[in-house]
Scaffold this motif. Sequence first.
Motif, PDB file in Angstrom:
ATOM      1  N   ARG A  10       2.677 -18.144 -49.427  1.00 23.67           N
ATOM      2  CA  ARG A  10       1.593 -17.344 -50.019  1.00 23.67           C
ATOM      3  C   ARG A  10       0.373 -18.207 -50.298  1.00 23.67           C
ATOM      4  O   ARG A  10      -0.759 -17.815 -50.033  1.00 23.67           O
ATOM      5  N   GLN A  11       0.613 -19.389 -50.840  1.00 19.01           N
ATOM      6  CA  GLN A  11      -0.486 -20.287 -51.206  1.00 19.01           C
ATOM      7  C   GLN A  11      -1.222 -20.819 -49.980  1.00 19.01           C
ATOM      8  O   GLN A  11      -2.423 -21.069 -50.036  1.00 19.01           O
ATOM      9  N   HIS A  12      -0.501 -21.026 -48.893  1.00 22.59           N
ATOM     10  CA  HIS A  12      -1.077 -21.697 -47.720  1.00 22.59           C
ATOM     11  C   HIS A  12      -1.091 -20.811 -46.484  1.00 22.59           C
ATOM     12  O   HIS A  12      -1.098 -21.311 -45.361  1.00 22.59           O
ATOM     13  N   PHE A  13      -1.120 -19.499 -46.686  1.00 21.86           N
ATOM     14  CA  PHE A  13      -1.007 -18.568 -45.557  1.00 21.86           C
ATOM     15  C   PHE A  13      -2.040 -18.812 -44.455  1.00 21.86           C
ATOM     16  O   PHE A  13      -1.666 -18.916 -43.283  1.00 21.86           O
ATOM     17  N   PRO A  14      -3.339 -18.931 -44.766  1.00 22.95           N
ATOM     18  CA  PRO A  14      -4.310 -19.168 -43.685  1.00 22.95           C
ATOM     19  C   PRO A  14      -3.997 -20.437 -42.883  1.00 22.95           C
ATOM     20  O   PRO A  14      -4.101 -20.457 -41.659  1.00 22.95           O
ATOM     21  N   ASP A  15      -3.599 -21.498 -43.587  1.00 24.42           N
ATOM     22  CA  ASP A  15      -3.249 -22.746 -42.906  1.00 24.42           C
ATOM     23  C   ASP A  15      -2.032 -22.560 -42.006  1.00 24.42           C
ATOM     24  O   ASP A  15      -2.004 -23.050 -40.869  1.00 24.42           O
ATOM     25  N   LEU A  16      -1.016 -21.856 -42.490  1.00 22.09           N
ATOM     26  CA  LEU A  16       0.186 -21.618 -41.685  1.00 22.09           C
ATOM     27  C   LEU A  16      -0.144 -20.814 -40.437  1.00 22.09           C
ATOM     28  O   LEU A  16       0.374 -21.100 -39.349  1.00 22.09           O
ATOM     29  N   LEU A  17      -1.006 -19.810 -40.584  1.00 13.10           N
ATOM     30  CA  LEU A  17      -1.419 -19.024 -39.418  1.00 13.10           C
ATOM     31  C   LEU A  17      -2.123 -19.905 -38.385  1.00 13.10           C
ATOM     32  O   LEU A  17      -1.848 -19.797 -37.180  1.00 13.10           O
ATOM     33  N   ASN A  18      -3.007 -20.762 -38.849  1.00  7.51           N
ATOM     34  CA  ASN A  18      -3.712 -21.667 -37.935  1.00  7.51           C
ATOM     35  C   ASN A  18      -2.742 -22.626 -37.246  1.00  7.51           C
ATOM     36  O   ASN A  18      -2.861 -22.886 -36.049  1.00  7.51           O
ATOM     37  N   ARG A  19      -1.804 -23.155 -37.999  1.00  7.86           N
ATOM     38  CA  ARG A  19      -0.840 -24.083 -37.412  1.00  7.86           C
ATOM     39  C   ARG A  19       0.021 -23.400 -36.360  1.00  7.86           C
ATOM     40  O   ARG A  19       0.322 -23.999 -35.323  1.00  7.86           O
ATOM     41  N   ALA A  20       0.388 -22.156 -36.604  1.00  3.92           N
ATOM     42  CA  ALA A  20       1.184 -21.426 -35.617  1.00  3.92           C
ATOM     43  C   ALA A  20       0.338 -21.046 -34.410  1.00  3.92           C
ATOM     44  O   ALA A  20       0.757 -21.202 -33.265  1.00  3.92           O
ATOM     45  N   SER A  21      -0.853 -20.564 -34.664  1.00  4.67           N
ATOM     46  CA  SER A  21      -1.700 -20.071 -33.586  1.00  4.67           C
ATOM     47  C   SER A  21      -2.277 -21.194 -32.728  1.00  4.67           C
ATOM     48  O   SER A  21      -2.190 -21.158 -31.508  1.00  4.67           O
ATOM     49  N   TYR A  22      -2.862 -22.180 -33.375  1.00  7.75           N
ATOM     50  CA  TYR A  22      -3.560 -23.229 -32.634  1.00  7.75           C
ATOM     51  C   TYR A  22      -2.686 -24.455 -32.382  1.00  7.75           C
ATOM     52  O   TYR A  22      -2.826 -25.109 -31.359  1.00  7.75           O
TER      53      TYR A  22
END
Length: 83
Positions: A10-22
């Motif tokens: 929850r705290q790092h959701f945008p970062d996790l999305l970027n790590r998965a996507s990019y």
Amino acid sequence: MTTTTVSKARQHFPDLLNRASYGKERIVIEKHGKPIAVIISPEDLQRLEAFEDAVDSALLKRAMAQSTGFVTAEELLSMRPID
């Protein structure tokens, strides 16, 4: 593969999305020490769906080869291994 907790996700959701996507990283989200979800890239999802389609196609071919006539949808589905 990276593992994280629900609260950290929850705290790092945008970062996790970027790590998965990019970064093409696979991220497992755990709750009480058990995996409950995974964040993967769109490319990983495409590969997974293509694999599932190939399995379904192979099962259909097998059912058609074994059939002497009409095959119901229920019979076809019963031949598929349960995940």
